[in-house]
Structures are given as C-alpha cells and as structure tokens.
Design a protein around this motif. Structure first.
Motif: not given
Length: 187
Positions: A47-56, A58-60, A64-77
């Motif tokens: 069985t999956l533990g109760p920490d599995f879905w929250p971590r999924v 949180i990981g997503l 998404l934060c990393l993608v947005r940071i890279a996009t903002v830095l690459a396009t200069g805002g």
C-alpha cells in the motif's frame, strides 16, 4: 565604468524581480517536502503511505516553480506579461470583458453553499453530480446530453479514482444515499 556595472546590476535586478514570487514559492515547497517526510505511520506492504500523494503534489509544485523561474529568467520577465507577448515580443492585447452578471455570481455562490450543506446528507457522488449539472446550466450550457453525461461519467471516474486508487474516504451520505458510493466503487 561605474555606469556599466550599474546597468548590468539593473539588468539582473529586472530579470530576478519577476521571479521572486516563484523563488518564495519554491522555498515553501522545499519546507513542505520536509514536513511531508515527517508524517509518522506504520508501513503496510503493498500500500502507499499517507506521505505519497502529498509528496507527489509538492514535487509537481516544485517542478512548476523551477520551470517558471527558468522561463522568467530566460525571457527577462517577459513571461510575466503572458505567453503571447513572450513569443511575439509585443504587448498582449487587452482582454475583452463581457457584461458582468452579479446575479449569476450570487447564484453560483449560493449553489456552492448548498453543495456544502447537502454533501454529508446525500453523499459525494450524488451531491457532486447534481452540483455540476446545476453549475453548467447556471453557466449557460444548454447541451443537455453533454451536461448530464460529463457530470455523471466524470463523478463516477473521480469516485473510483479517489476510493480505489488514492484511498480517500468520501462522504457517503445518509441511508439510502450511502449505497450510491458502493454501487459506483463496485465496478
């Protein structure tokens, strides 16, 4: 010479400033990852533990934060202005605003409140299906077959997903409505 380094500093500042909200959200994400890792439970094989879905989730969120940071830095805002402006290099067109309908807004809020009030009485599947049907009709949809099929099939799929895959205990409702969730989950 001093003006050149100030110009470069302003360039970086202009690039980093739009990324600050995403950097802060990334810091919160890292903290939440640690919190989810401290969930205490007794492990059961298979069985999956109760920490599995929250971590999924949180990981997503972190990804998404990393993608947005890279996009903002690459396009200069420019990414904060919208995708259309980033691609074309121009300004986004202003959104066309339709007529405001405060009565529909009030009815939508009332519908949400009614949903919350009847959820424990008639159960998740029935309350959610009726809510979706009413909300779509309230929103102006008149394609009856699409409204009813998408509501009923959608609620059935979400109910099976939540009860059989994610193991979430949904509000069953009072008898005789409590049998609806058993009927749907039995498939």
């Amino acid at each position: 010479m001093a003006g050149e380094s100030a110009g470069r500093a302003n360039g970086w500042g202009a690039r980093i400033a739009p990324a600050i909200p995403y950097l802060l959200l990334l810091a919160v994400t890292i903290w939440l990852w640690g919190v989810a890792g401290r969930i205490d439970y007794q492990e059961r094989p298979g069985t999956l533990g109760p920490d599995f879905w929250p971590r999924v989730a949180i990981g997503l969120m972190g990804l998404l934060c990393l993608v947005r940071i890279a996009t903002v830095l690459a396009t200069g805002g420019a990414a904060t202005r919208g995708i259309g402006a980033a691609i074309t290099g121009g300004e986004d067109e202003e959104e066309e605003t339709g007529p405001r309908r405060p009565v529909l807004l009030a009815l939508g809020v009332a519908l949400i409140l009614v949903y919350g009030l009847v959820l424990n009485t008639i159960g998740f599947p029935l309350a959610t299906a009726l809510f979706l049907v009413a909300f779509m009709y309230l929103g102006g949809s008149r394609r009856h077959l699409a409204v009813w099929v998408s509501s009923l099939v959608g609620v059935a799929l979400v109910t099976v997903l939540l009860t059989k895959v994610v193991y979430v205990s949904l509000p069953r409702g009072a008898p005789p409505f409590d049998r609806v969730i058993d009927l749907i989950s039995g498939f």
